[in-house]
Each structure stands twice: as C-alpha cells, then as structure tokens.
Design a protein around this motif. Sequence first.
Motif, mmCIF file in Angstrom:
data_model
loop_
_atom_site.group_PDB
_atom_site.id
_atom_site.type_symbol
_atom_site.label_atom_id
_atom_site.label_comp_id
_atom_site.label_asym_id
_atom_site.label_seq_id
_atom_site.Cartn_x
_atom_site.Cartn_y
_atom_site.Cartn_z
ATOM 1 N N THR A 123 143.404 33.264 88.406
ATOM 2 C CA THR A 123 144.726 33.055 89.010
ATOM 3 C C THR A 123 145.826 33.734 88.239
ATOM 4 O OG1 THR A 123 143.832 30.792 89.189
ATOM 5 C CG2 THR A 123 146.467 31.056 89.271
ATOM 6 N N ALA A 182 145.422 37.451 89.549
ATOM 7 C CA ALA A 182 145.700 37.651 90.969
ATOM 8 C C ALA A 182 147.444 37.609 91.117
ATOM 9 C CB ALA A 182 145.298 36.492 91.861
ATOM 10 N N LEU A 204 140.509 36.810 93.776
ATOM 11 C CA LEU A 204 140.618 35.431 94.277
ATOM 12 C C LEU A 204 139.282 35.011 95.067
ATOM 13 C CD1 LEU A 204 144.208 35.699 95.791
ATOM 14 C CD2 LEU A 204 143.607 34.269 93.906
ATOM 15 N N LEU A 248 145.201 28.385 92.377
ATOM 16 C CA LEU A 248 144.557 29.381 92.828
ATOM 17 C C LEU A 248 144.729 29.309 94.564
ATOM 18 C CD1 LEU A 248 142.281 31.370 92.402
ATOM 19 C CD2 LEU A 248 140.524 29.523 92.980
ATOM 20 N N ALA A 265 146.146 32.373 96.741
ATOM 21 C CA ALA A 265 145.248 33.187 97.800
ATOM 22 C C ALA A 265 145.926 32.819 98.974
ATOM 23 C CB ALA A 265 143.804 32.294 97.734
#
Length: 633
Positions: A103, A106, A122, A144, A148
């Motif tokens: 997480t 990303a 992800l 997360l 995403a």
Amino acid sequence: MMGPGWSQSNGHAGGSTDDVPAAIRQIHLDRDSGDLAGARKRLLELQQQSEVDLSVEFVLLARKAVGHLEATQIDALYIAAADSLTHTDCTAGNCEQRLLIRTVVATHLVQAGQSQVAVPVLVAAMDELQRTQVAGGDKRQQSLVNVAMQTARLELNAPRPESAETLYQSILQFAETHSGRQAVADNRAMAMLGLGWATAMQPERQRDAAERLQQFADAFPTHQDAPQTLAMRIHCLRQLDQWDESDSATDDFLSRWPAHELTESLVLETLARRLDPGPWSPTPAVADWISAQGDTQRWSIDLVAAVLSVAGEALPADRFDVLVERLATEDSNGQRTAGVLSELSHNEGAAVAEQVAARLIACDLPAASEMACESACRWAGRTGRWSMLALAAGTIELDQPIAARTVHVDRLFAEALTQTSQGKQAFTWWAHLVDQRGATDFATLLRCAETAVSHAEVTEAGRRLDRVRRCVDELATEKMDIKTALVDLLDADLAIRRLDFPRARSLFEKVVQSPQSTAGLRGRAQWMIGETHFMQHHFAEAIDAYRQVEGMDPGGPYAAPSLVQAGKSFEQLGRTQEAGVCYGTLLNRFADSAHAAEARRRMASLPGTRQKSPGRAGKNADAFDSDSSRLRR
C-alpha cells in the motif's frame, strides 16, 4: 529505528543468509550517519546476493532519503521493496505487514506520477489476499482498495484502458472474498462502472463492454451514472452493428430518461443511421419523442436539422413549423438548410423539402438568416423549381426593404422570372440588381441586356448593351472572345428590332466566323441569318442560310426549325416538292421535335402530298443537305 507497524523479515526462499545480519547492520549505520548513497548501494548489492525479504529496509531507506537522493532513485527503492516481497510467502504472521508495504509503495508511485507502475503492485496485493484468505486488517484492506480505485481512475484518464481494466477486475475479484467484501463495499459500484468503461475504450472489446455496462446497470439501476452507462452501452452495440438490440436499448433509455442531456445525442445518432434512401421506420419510443415528448426549444440546431431531414413528413404541423422557424433563424451559414433540403430530396421527401424551402424563399420569417434563405433559393434553382422562385419574386415589392435577401437571392429571382418566360418582370429584377444592388459581373449584366433587348425600350436596351460591352473590354480575359460573341448576338437581335437587317447579319456572321465561338453559338447565329432574309422575303438566301445550320451544330436545337423555315421558304417560291422534302426530312430525323407537328401539318397541306407518308419524303432527305445548287435555283 523500524518505526511502529514495521518489523524486519528474515524469511527467505533459499540461499545462505549468514552474512545478511551483518550487512543489514552496516546499512543501518550508513543510513543513520547520513550516508544514504552508501546505504542504498549496500542494500541493492544485498538484494542481488540473497533472497531475503528486504522490503522493510527499502521502504525505511526510501523515506529517509527524501530530499537527499534523486527522485528516480527513491522511486527505485520503493519498487525494489515491492519486488523483494516475492522472495517470501504470505503467512498469518507477515500478511498485514506485506499488505502495508504494498500500500505504501503504491501510494508513493501514484503521488510520483507513476500510476502505471503501481498497478502490478496493487494487483499482487489483492491477489495475495484473495489467494491466502488471511485477514489483513479491515482498515489496511480498505486503504489498499482506496489506493487501487484512485490508481485505476488515473489509468482510465491517462488513457490506458487495458491497465485500468486489469486493476478494476482485481478489485472486483477481491470483493468476492469474505475479507474483501466489506473492504470493497463502498467502491463496488464505481469499480463495476470503471471496468465497463475501461473495456468500452478498447475498440476490439465492444461486446464485452456492452455486457459489463449492462451488469452495472442491472446491479445499480438507480445509480446517478446509470444513464451515462446505458448510453455508452448503446454506443457499443452500434459499433457492433447490433441495431435491433441498440434500438431496444434506446427505447428503454427514452422511456426512463426522456429529458436527460444524453437523450438528444442518442436520437441524433439514431437519425444519422436512418439517412439511407427510402422511408424511415422509427421505433415507437423514438417516434414519440420526436413528435411529442422532446422539448424542441432545447434541441440543438443539429438535431433540428436531422429531425426535419429524416422525420419531417411525420411531424405534427405545429411542431414542423417550430422546427422550420428554428432552422431559418439559427442556421447562420446556410449549410444545415442546404443539408436538410439535399437529404429530403434524396430520401423521397421532395414534398417536405418544398415545404421547407417555400417558407424560407417567401422571406416571411422576420428573423430568418440571410444564408438560410439563400440556401433554400439555391436549392430551388439547382433542382429546376423556377416556378417556386418566380412565385416568390412576384410577391415582393422591389422598393421595399431588402430584409433577408442577398444579392444572389435577387439574382435567382430574376433568373426564375427569365426561365418562366416572364420577360418584363425579369428585366425589372435584372435592372434592380445592376442599378440598386451594384452587380457588375458579366453574367448579370448580360442577362440584364438580354431581357432589355427583348422587353425594354430600344434606347434602354442599347444602354444596357453598351454597359455589358464595357464590361467585356474591362475583363480582357482569355474567354473574352466567347463573351464578345454573346454580346454580338444580343446586338444583332437589337438591330433586328431596329429593322437594321444588314447590321444584324454582319454581327451574326462575325459570330459564325469567330474561331472561339461554340457550335451552339454558330448554329444560332446562322439560323438568325436565315431569319433576317426570311423577314425581308429573301427566300432563296434564307434557304441557303438555313441549309448551313446543321453543318455548324449537328443535332443542335436549331437543326429542326431550320428545316421548317426552309420548307416555308420553298413554299413561298412555289417549290412545293422541295418543301415536302424539308418537312419529310424533319419527320424522319426529328420526329420527337416540338416542330414535328407543324412540319406534318404543312406537309399535309402541300398540293399532291396529302396521301404521301413521311417515309416517301424521307427517301429524298439528302436533297436538303447535299444538293445546294438545287436549293438555290
């Protein structure tokens, strides 16, 4: 040093790790002493030499290096952290940390403008959670999913629809698991919508897109984006040429959202497809929307034009009038009016086209644009509807304000009166164009002189003729000789009105002898030479002149009348046999001519020819063409 929520992982997938703790301690010393470049170098070397999970070390170093290392180097540290996770498996003990690391990685990549690089990070996180079914903490999973969704939206807007599709699919697959159902709950609708949209943006995936968009609409029928979704589905179906299905979907859309902003574009696309020749058969909902439900005052001018083009005949009278008035007032350049009339003419809608054109040509709409009216007049002239233009011209007072009439409209009105043999009125209009509208082009001046020679006083006709001669002198172009020949013809016609036959013949002969004259001009001039002799009762000379007409313009418009006039001339000389040959030749060669009836009547009245058929006379048809000495006796 590790910070809350972080712990160094010492799991590995293989290989010796005896030196790893010492290497990590040195990396920590370099990092804490500020030698971030050295720490980075050692950490990357350690990654190459071992298969230990160093993801935490990479993240901690990347955070410490902000402001000290280059941005690309920091990005590489985060990417290395994600790669390092592949060295170990997810377990109950490290699952939450692995989720947190991915997480964080990303999030950084998205903030750094590298959303495309964040996608596989992800996808790996959600695939791992889905595969292991190990709880990773509701808040961590929610974070997360949020990252995403943000990343997928960025990819969609990039646009990188394939990447966005991959991520949206991963989110929705995760949502099917027990642990992911709650984490994705608030984003499921947008994930389904995004998946459908990403698929629709790929030209070769229109069928899949239509199915996915329908799935969203079925799952969330009252969602605020449902209209846009179904409109996109209709577009996909049309791209696939699935017209029956798209028509059904369009009807459903119109019944649910008749006033939606997308309704117009859907109807416009439907009408555009129906511009093929032949009658239009709309679906019930589209027909009802066009004829009753749609608010015509909110329609764009493009839709107004399309409805008139395709469905004008089916409209209620009041609705038709509203649309015609809108077309007239809002079509500032006349292009849409021209398009409407053209489409109607090619789609069995000539009657409707005439109704539209009549309103514009009549100039009875105060707010009508000049170019819309001109387009209607041009269409009428182009399609030979001169009587429509002439009728409108007859209702206009030339001393009244011009209103929406352009110079070209007045020129078309004048031409219409000329074409419908209303010579005196035509001259008034041509003179108005020259004297009041300032027209100086050769064609207008010539038409003005032509109608003046036929219908104005001789002095006025001479003045108009002088004006057009000056125009020819001023032009001095390569086509000047053709223009001179046209003026000479008019001058000769005026000379006939003055009974100056020698001058008329001299001018006609000048046209005949000019190498730039066309066959048609020579034929007419030669015919008129014969006519001047005939009017002076010089019948033998007239016969000789008429004999030469067809040789100058074979099959031209003066070939048949020259035979009639030659026959009359022979009759005046008492040579009825030769007259019969002329009439018989005409009936054999020009039986469909407008002069055939007169030839047949005169031939029947000749002495000794009442019982003779045109065929017998035809046997001597060559006499008129070849035996010139006989004709001159």
